[in-house]
Scaffold this active site. Structure first.
Site, PDB file in Angstrom:
ATOM      1  N   ARG A  62      19.156 -53.572 -38.292  1.00 22.03           N
ATOM      2  CA  ARG A  62      19.395 -54.238 -37.014  1.00 22.03           C
ATOM      3  C   ARG A  62      19.671 -55.727 -37.152  1.00 22.03           C
ATOM      4  O   ARG A  62      20.198 -56.360 -36.238  1.00 22.03           O
ATOM      5  CB  ARG A  62      18.251 -53.930 -36.044  1.00 22.03           C
ATOM      6  CG  ARG A  62      18.318 -52.473 -35.543  1.00 22.03           C
ATOM      7  CD  ARG A  62      17.091 -52.074 -34.750  1.00 22.03           C
ATOM      8  NE  ARG A  62      15.924 -51.946 -35.584  1.00 22.03           N
ATOM      9  CZ  ARG A  62      15.501 -50.810 -36.155  1.00 22.03           C
ATOM     10  NH1 ARG A  62      16.143 -49.688 -35.958  1.00 22.03           N
ATOM     11  NH2 ARG A  62      14.430 -50.803 -36.926  1.00 22.03           N
ATOM     12  N   GLU A  99       3.217 -49.196 -45.244  1.00 20.96           N
ATOM     13  CA  GLU A  99       1.907 -48.583 -45.000  1.00 20.96           C
ATOM     14  C   GLU A  99       1.599 -47.559 -46.105  1.00 20.96           C
ATOM     15  O   GLU A  99       0.503 -47.527 -46.647  1.00 20.96           O
ATOM     16  CB  GLU A  99       1.928 -47.914 -43.625  1.00 20.96           C
ATOM     17  CG  GLU A  99       0.557 -47.647 -43.073  1.00 20.96           C
ATOM     18  CD  GLU A  99       0.632 -47.042 -41.679  1.00 20.96           C
ATOM     19  OE1 GLU A  99       1.732 -47.013 -41.090  1.00 20.96           O
ATOM     20  OE2 GLU A  99      -0.428 -46.594 -41.207  1.00 20.96           O
TER      21      GLU A  99
HETATM   22  P1  5GP Z   1       7.576 -55.442 -41.051  1.00 16.34           P
HETATM   23  O1  5GP Z   1       8.140 -55.452 -42.444  1.00 16.34           O
HETATM   24  O2  5GP Z   1       7.522 -56.818 -40.453  1.00 16.34           O
HETATM   25  O3  5GP Z   1       6.259 -54.730 -40.975  1.00 16.34           O
HETATM   26  O4  5GP Z   1       8.535 -54.547 -40.151  1.00 16.34           O
HETATM   27  C1  5GP Z   1       9.732 -55.067 -39.652  1.00 16.34           C
HETATM   28  C2  5GP Z   1      10.874 -54.149 -39.954  1.00 16.34           C
HETATM   29  O5  5GP Z   1      10.630 -52.853 -39.436  1.00 16.34           O
HETATM   30  C3  5GP Z   1      12.142 -54.658 -39.312  1.00 16.34           C
HETATM   31  O6  5GP Z   1      13.246 -54.487 -40.198  1.00 16.34           O
HETATM   32  C4  5GP Z   1      12.297 -53.825 -38.062  1.00 16.34           C
HETATM   33  O7  5GP Z   1      13.635 -53.501 -37.804  1.00 16.34           O
HETATM   34  C5  5GP Z   1      11.474 -52.570 -38.331  1.00 16.34           C
HETATM   35  N1  5GP Z   1      10.590 -52.228 -37.197  1.00 16.34           N
HETATM   36  C6  5GP Z   1       9.264 -51.997 -37.244  1.00 16.34           C
HETATM   37  N2  5GP Z   1       8.776 -51.687 -36.038  1.00 16.34           N
HETATM   38  C7  5GP Z   1       9.819 -51.717 -35.190  1.00 16.34           C
HETATM   39  C8  5GP Z   1       9.951 -51.505 -33.756  1.00 16.34           C
HETATM   40  O8  5GP Z   1       9.009 -51.220 -33.006  1.00 16.34           O
HETATM   41  N3  5GP Z   1      11.193 -51.648 -33.247  1.00 16.34           N
HETATM   42  C9  5GP Z   1      12.252 -51.984 -34.032  1.00 16.34           C
HETATM   43  N4  5GP Z   1      13.449 -52.126 -33.417  1.00 16.34           N
HETATM   44  N5  5GP Z   1      12.152 -52.192 -35.350  1.00 16.34           N
HETATM   45  C10 5GP Z   1      10.954 -52.062 -35.935  1.00 16.34           C
END
Ligand code: 5GP
Length: 175
Positions: A62, A99
């Site tokens: 995204r 996770e």
């Molecule tokens: P992080 O590495 O910060 O835990 O997760 C962020 C990544 O997971 C981003 O690339 C994001 O696109 C995706 N992601 C995790 N949860 C969501 C969510 O609820 N909505 C969206 N659109 N992307 C998420």
């Protein structure tokens, strides 16, 4: 900024996706609303147009939606940071933990130089693991990461802490 409320309202929340207990922030409904999409890009462009940014790095998938219009508007190059084995040229890669298990993102060698000033773009910061890996790729080639920009933050997950002193700018905080 009054535009932020419209952006927040355009984001759909889908419970139990992709698995039970997760409240998924769905930005595809923001993309269906041309005013919200334009306001999103405009807010980032207004913030970054005079910061000497030479590269916008977008995180798959995204970050590929929001990054390129920002890059074009501020006159920076766009560099995709991709999931493993997608980029055809020579790459450097950075592993990060999920996770359960690990994942990786990759960047083409030569796309970013030590003299570059970078903005890292993704749709959402949760634990910060993805953005942290993205920042490391850029810093490994000597670039300066000016800021990370996301549409949405899940503040409870404290993703900012993982990024140390690199600033993170978000438009919408979700609970
Ligand atoms: P992080 O590495 O910060 O835990 O997760 C962020 C990544 O997971 C981003 O690339 C994001 O696109 C995706 N992601 C995790 N949860 C969501 C969510 O609820 N909505 C969206 N659109 N992307 C998420």
């Amino acid at each position: 900024d009054a535009r932020v409320a419209g952006i927040a309202a355009s984001i759909r929340v889908i419970p139990d996706f992709p698995k039970p207990g997760i409240m998924f922030q769905d930005i595809t409904t923001l993309l269906l609303d041309p005013n919200a999409f334009r306001d999103t890009i405009d807010l980032f462009v207004e913030r970054y147009k005079d910061q000497g940014i030479t590269v916008v790095a977008g995180v798959e998938a995204r970050g590929f939606i929001f990054g390129p219009p920002i890059a074009l508007a501020i006159g920076a190059k766009f560099v995709p940071l991709r999931k493993p084995k997608k980029l055809p040229g020579e790459v450097i890669s950075e592993e990060y933990s999920l996770e359960y298990g690990t994942d990786k993102i990759e960047m083409h060698v030569g796309a970013v130089e030590a003299s570059d000033r970078a903005l890292v773009v993704d749709d959402l910061i949760a634990t910060g693991g993805t953005l942290c890996a993205a920042v490391k790729l850029l810093e490994r080639v000597g670039a300066k990461v000016v800021e990370c920009a996301c549409v949405i933050e899940l503040p409870e997950l404290k993703g900012r802490d993982k990024l140390g002193d690199r600033p993170v700018f978000v438009l919408v905080k979700a609970d």
